[in-house]
Design an enzyme around this catalytic site. Structure first.
Site, mmCIF file in Angstrom:
data_model
loop_
_atom_site.group_PDB
_atom_site.id
_atom_site.type_symbol
_atom_site.label_atom_id
_atom_site.label_comp_id
_atom_site.label_asym_id
_atom_site.label_seq_id
_atom_site.Cartn_x
_atom_site.Cartn_y
_atom_site.Cartn_z
ATOM 1 C CD GLU A 180 -8.810 -1.070 -2.166
ATOM 2 O OE1 GLU A 180 -9.417 -0.002 -2.032
ATOM 3 O OE2 GLU A 180 -8.172 -1.371 -3.200
ATOM 4 C CG ASP B 269 -5.725 -3.773 -11.636
ATOM 5 O OD1 ASP B 269 -5.720 -2.923 -10.728
ATOM 6 O OD2 ASP B 269 -6.463 -4.771 -11.631
#
Lengths: 261, 395
Positions: free
Chosen positions: A44, A55
């Site tokens: 990714e 995140d």
């Protein structure tokens, strides 16, 4: 999309993550190739966003550093062109909706196709808002990776019916869950997904150690993000051997888990 | 609204899957309780007996005479309990949270008014409160931080990103994903994923509901223009709501130009923004060509937000409302003007709306009337204005 399925299905697979352009253009290109050579089955590639609210601090910090250098979406595509000279490992982008929206959904997906980037993950585009993007992604044969959480409940069947490439199970239980509890809950979800589809299922979020990599035995793959970005952060000159060592160790853990498969 | 949660092309629910169950739970509860007479009765009781509603519509005689044009009326949201319009929305959302069985309220805050209002409601309802505030704002508005703590809330200084309001919103959403079972996110502005823009409008509409009948009672007709400051746009959508269907009433949102729309230090989203998808909604944002959200600036901690609520973006598109920028300098001048002329220390946010009234009133006829939504009081801003003017004060 078939590339992704072949790479992950029944492979005890390992999915790695890194931020495009981190710590700089050349090293970033090299590390992606290193990760593939070390045995990552899919990678990714994060496109940095100014406000990466899904995140944790490690990736947030990497995003900020990349953006501070003035990295643009076109720079990320140039990076992918470079990477594709050295590896055919399946690649998916991970980013937020806005950078893709601003580039133009169609233009972005067409670019992905020309660079052989097989799929994309956008954590802030839930089922309710996918229709437009999914149609174009389908036209260009790009996978849209669906996220499932432990709380998805009665949304699961619908999410799975829209899935392509692989399904990403977000194994976070918030601040309350113990590690084993987490694994059991995630395994339950993986099992219910597998009753609905043949698409591979990957589990991720907060997996950093060998012991954790041995959990989630019913999943086709585990996803490791922050731990890899942290290795790059801790070895600013050259992280290659550390990345390779870590990925091989984690692959070993997966093979130890799923010997019976 | 066209498609569910959309105003024209704007709105939607762009949030992680992790939050969708929580968002759906809030949507269901809002739809249920807004139709519930007992809920609405309880809310009205809180409005009238706790928050000091209805707020006055005050005819600003001195300003009107001095500016020599349109008659100016101030909708005195600054006289509400906790000193701003924010309490209207907070009481509504906290009451929903209570009905849902939630025991913990979380909120973002810019200037601190929404944080204070949320801490207040949490104290009143015996709930926990945690407030997220950009570190820079905690320094600009230190008094409000202490106020929140006095009310029993825990204040988190957010050190990620630009350390202002947008980062506080990010941090609050992130906290919510970690703890949805017992927690309700009291969003303070008319922004974010559906149902928040609609819900905030519903609770803030009390402003224009009252103002509409106050105008008819006091002057026998509706105002010619309604002015309100916009950051995310909660006081403005509340001030506009019940006038939207009256085409003779001009609706004007005043945004913060900071040091000017030609500088990098601005928060004028409508003047300079483009369409994007951020903070759960499709709307107008200040952003780079690559879709990276711009750092923004205004002297007002409540207006320095890089986006605007989706209904405002829509009202602009269909030409029902217009949006104009006012600089720091113009706002500070208006802050001083209204203090000296009317004896009212207005919030620096509201002073942006006052500044625009000062620009247009002289050009209007004496038989015309303007409503300025005085969204908050300015006690919190006094120290910052003194600093801006280079006055050295010691508390």
């Amino acid at each position: 999309m078939n590339d992704i399925i072949q790479a992950l299905k029944h492979k005890n697979a390992f999915i790695g993550f890194t931020v495009a352009g981190y710590p700089d253009f050349e090293k970033s290109a090299k590390y992606i190739v290193d990760m593939a050579n070390a045995g990552a089955d899919l990678i990714e590639v994060g496109i940095a966003f100014s406000d990466p609210s899904a995140d944790g601090p490690t990736i947030m910090n990497a995003d900020q550093k990349v953006l501070a250098k003035g990295t643009t979406t076109e720079d990320v595509f140039r990076l992918m062109t470079e990477v594709r000279k050295h590896t055919n490992v399946p690649l998916v982008f991970l980013t937020y909706t806005n950078p893709v929206f601003k580039y133009g959904y169609e233009k972005f997906l067409s670019k992905m196709k020309s660079l052989n980037i097989q799929g994309i993950i956008m954590p802030d585009m839930p089922l309710e808002e996918q229709e437009v993007f999914l149609n174009i992604a389908q036209q260009y044969g790009r996978a849209f990776i669906q996220l499932v959480t432990l709380q998805s409940g009665n949304r699961l069947a619908k999410i799975v019916s829209h899935a392509s490439g692989f399904i990403y199970v977000v194994s976070s239980l918030g601040i309350t869950g113990s590690q084993n509890e987490l694994s059991n809950e995630a395994d339950k979800i993986v099992t219910s997904i597998k009753e609905l589809t043949d698409i591979p299922v990957a589990v991720g979020f907060g997996i950093t150690t060998y012991d954790q990599a041995k959990l989630f035995s019913s999943a086709d793959a585990i996803i490791v993000g922050s731990a890899l970005v942290r290795i790059i952060e801790e070895h600013p000159d050259d992280a290659t051997i550390y990345l390779i060592e870590f990925i091989q160790k984690m692959k070993g853990a997966r093979n130890a888990t799923n010997q019976n498969d | 609204m066209t498609k569910k949660g959309y105003y024209g092309e704007y709105g939607g629910q762009f949030v992680p899957e992790l939050l969708m169950p929580a968002i759906n739970e809030v949507t269901e509860a809002f739809n249920k309780y807004k139709e519930d007479p007992i809920f609405n009765h309880e809310l009205k009781d809180l409005f009238d007996n706790y928050a000091n509603r209805p707020s006055m519509l005050y005819y600003a005689r001195n300003m009107s005479k001095d500016l020599g044009g349109a008659q100016i009326y101030l909708k005195r949201e600054d006289l509400n309990h906790t000193g701003a319009h924010k309490i209207n929305n907070v009481l509504g959302q906290a009451l929903i949270a209570k009905r849902m069985g939630k025991t913990r309220l979380i909120a973002e805050t810019g200037a601190g008014q929404h944080g204070v209002a949320t801490a207040t409601a949490a104290a009143l309802f015996g709930m926990e409160a945690e407030i997220f505030m950009g570190k820079e704002d905690t320094e600009r508005q230190a008094l409000n931080v202490y106020r929140m703590e006095l009310l029993g809330a825990k204040v988190h200084a957010v050190t990620t990103g630009t350390q202002v309001l947008k980062d506080a919103v990010n941090a609050t959403f992130q906290d919510w994903t970690k703890r949805i079972d017992d927690t309700f996110y009291v969003l303070g502005s008319a922004v974010g994923p559906h149902p928040f823009p609609e819900m905030v409008k519903y609770f803030q509409s009390i402003i224009s509901e009252e103002a509409r009948s106050q105008f008819l009672e006091q002057t026998g007709r509706l105002p010619d223009a309604v002015l309100a400051a916009v950051g995310g746009g909660s006081n403005a959508i509340g001030a506009f709501a019940k006038f939207i269907d009256d085409p003779e009433v001009e609706l004007i949102g005043i945004e913060a130009a900071g040091k000017g729309v030609n500088t990098q230090q601005t928060a004028a989203t409508m003047a300079l923004g483009t369409t994007g998808i951020f903070h759960g909604m499709k709307s107008q944002f200040l952003q780079s060509a690559d879709g990276q959200i711009d750092p923004v600036y205004s002297i007002s901690a409540g207006l320095d937000y890089p986006g605007i609520g989706p209904e405002h973006a829509y009202l602009k598109d269909i030409n029902r409302a217009k949006y104009v920028p006012i600089t720091d300098e113009e706002a500070v001048e208006a802050f001083e003007y209204i203090a000296k002329k009317e004896g009212i220390i207005a919030a620096i946010e509201s002073a942006h709306a006052v500044a625009y009234a000062m620009k247009i009133a002289p050009k209007m006829r004496k038989d015309q009337q303007i409503m300025v939504n005085l969204s908050g009081r300015g006690d919190k801003d006094v120290a910052a204005i003194a600093r801006y003017k280079g006055v050295d004060i010691h508390e």
